[in-house]
Design an enzyme around this catalytic site. Sequence first.
Site, PDB file in Angstrom:
ATOM      1  N   SER A 113      42.561  98.994  -5.550  1.00 20.38           N
ATOM      2  CA  SER A 113      42.754 100.224  -4.779  1.00 20.38           C
ATOM      3  C   SER A 113      41.661 101.237  -5.062  1.00 20.38           C
ATOM      4  O   SER A 113      41.158 101.350  -6.180  1.00 20.38           O
ATOM      5  CB  SER A 113      44.139 100.796  -5.088  1.00 20.38           C
ATOM      6  OG  SER A 113      44.050 102.121  -5.518  1.00 20.38           O
ATOM      7  N   LYS A 114      41.307 101.925  -4.012  1.00 17.68           N
ATOM      8  CA  LYS A 114      40.279 102.962  -4.085  1.00 17.68           C
ATOM      9  C   LYS A 114      40.682 104.014  -5.139  1.00 17.68           C
ATOM     10  O   LYS A 114      39.866 104.507  -5.894  1.00 17.68           O
ATOM     11  CB  LYS A 114      40.183 103.610  -2.700  1.00 17.68           C
ATOM     12  CG  LYS A 114      39.070 104.589  -2.544  1.00 17.68           C
ATOM     13  CD  LYS A 114      37.775 103.875  -2.219  1.00 17.68           C
ATOM     14  CE  LYS A 114      36.608 104.779  -2.515  1.00 17.68           C
ATOM     15  NZ  LYS A 114      35.422 104.081  -2.923  1.00 17.68           N
ATOM     16  N   ARG A 115      41.961 104.291  -5.143  1.00 19.39           N
ATOM     17  CA  ARG A 115      42.488 105.318  -6.031  1.00 19.39           C
ATOM     18  C   ARG A 115      42.210 104.991  -7.507  1.00 19.39           C
ATOM     19  O   ARG A 115      42.061 105.857  -8.342  1.00 19.39           O
ATOM     20  CB  ARG A 115      44.001 105.417  -5.799  1.00 19.39           C
ATOM     21  CG  ARG A 115      44.646 106.723  -6.053  1.00 19.39           C
ATOM     22  CD  ARG A 115      46.064 106.755  -5.472  1.00 19.39           C
ATOM     23  NE  ARG A 115      46.688 105.433  -5.436  1.00 19.39           N
ATOM     24  CZ  ARG A 115      47.280 104.833  -6.455  1.00 19.39           C
ATOM     25  NH1 ARG A 115      47.355 105.439  -7.620  1.00 19.39           N
ATOM     26  NH2 ARG A 115      47.807 103.629  -6.330  1.00 19.39           N
TER      27      ARG A 115
END
Length: 483
Positions: free
Chosen positions: A247-249
């Site tokens: 995930s980008k997060r």
Amino acid sequence: MSDSQMVRVRIAPSPSGYLHVGTARTAIANYLFARHNKGRFLIRIEDTDAARSDPALVQPILDSLNWLGVAWDEDIVYQSARLGVYREYAEAILRRGAGYRCFCSLDLLEKDRREAREQKRPLHYNRRCLKLTPEEIDRKLARGEEYAVRIRIPEGVTTFADMVSGELKRSNDEIEDFVIARSDGSATYNLAVVVDDHDMGITHVIRGNDHITNTFKQLHIYRALDFTAPAFAHIPLLLRPDKRKVSKRLGDKDVGEYRQEGILPEALFNFLSLLGWSPKTNREIYTPHELVEIFTPDNFNVSNAIFDEEKLEAVNREHIAKKTDHELAVMVAPLLVEAGFTTKYWLETRWEYLRSVIRLLRQRVRRITDFVNLGSYFFDFDYSYDPAADEKNFTPEAAELLSDLADRFAGLAAFTAPAAESVLNELAEERGLKRAKLIHPVRLAVSGVPGGPGLFEMMELLTGPVIVERLIKAVEYIKKKPS
Ligand code: GLU
């Protein structure tokens, strides 16, 4: 194969971020399936959520797909251009009696959910509006009350044959009468997906297994509209080495970042193809073309796949090895200019030099950017010395040796690798020193770093005058060092 049987697949990214590696992997799986079956691969942009999507992100997503070599076949479909179509299909579901109007306000629904939570009941809609009589409905409509459209889920069990996991089943008790059109008339995600997949003639939906719950819902929309459902393949998700979903997060990178960091498109394509899918051989390196040939959806793994960047680097290295010096030079040249080490003009007039640098370094690089990181001293004449190596190798004794070497090199008629090596060997012998005593300070003087390609080949490429100048510069530097 007749046209109506032709395989048609798609990916449906929403422009709420750049092209994520997970979406890229789904794109590649669809692309391979389409190409292997001589079918079509399409793109749909899911841009109806105005709060989350940004039109400016569409182009970077397409650029990344193009860069990866995942080419699409027809005009791109934008959901935002199809809002009227969804509305008609929501009306059709109402007309067919497969759905019903729900007049419940958001506050009321929230209150229902709170009570359900307190009583530990499922949070599903309680079907209040399914019980309205036609007269009650007419009265509400006459008063202009707003309504959403819900699909009516019948009793029973929903099943489908997943191409990856086999038969999947869910009791309909677990599927609520979900909203397909909101009170403002806009379609919800699941309605739009079904309508689009139908209208685009999609034959196989290949997507991440996080969509299985949506599939169970979507099958009811297919039924309600009397559409034939496509085949489904829910492919494993990509996990980080710590087993969390990529995930980008969490700081995971998008395709553009890997490109920036010197990964070749065919390497990323190769690596992503083999995540969660296996050719059932021990071979790991394939060109996209070879993958198209051997691809079969039977070989998807059911379990999620780990995205390990070190593995990606190893695959990248193998793909770099397949390139010619010239092909690599074409990729490295703009990076050197961007890094400020040289200019386009300088490189254009010294193409052979750049190719020789590539030839010397190519065994040592894992990423295209490594050519710049490992070989900057071929272009940058104003480097500083690696501090630890400086401390260890740049002694007053070394200064004296480097100075002597500079004189001897300057006297050489032809500065070749073997000639430079004999000169260094002679000096070591005369002084009764080990070669290493000379080699380490010389390497540091001529490159600024303690390691690199073969020292004498590197010196020949840099040429005698440059080497002499660099040795003298190092001598002056050492002399000025506080002792
Ligand atoms: N926009 C959805 C996603 O990116 C597409 C899901 C689908 O393929 O139906 O996950």
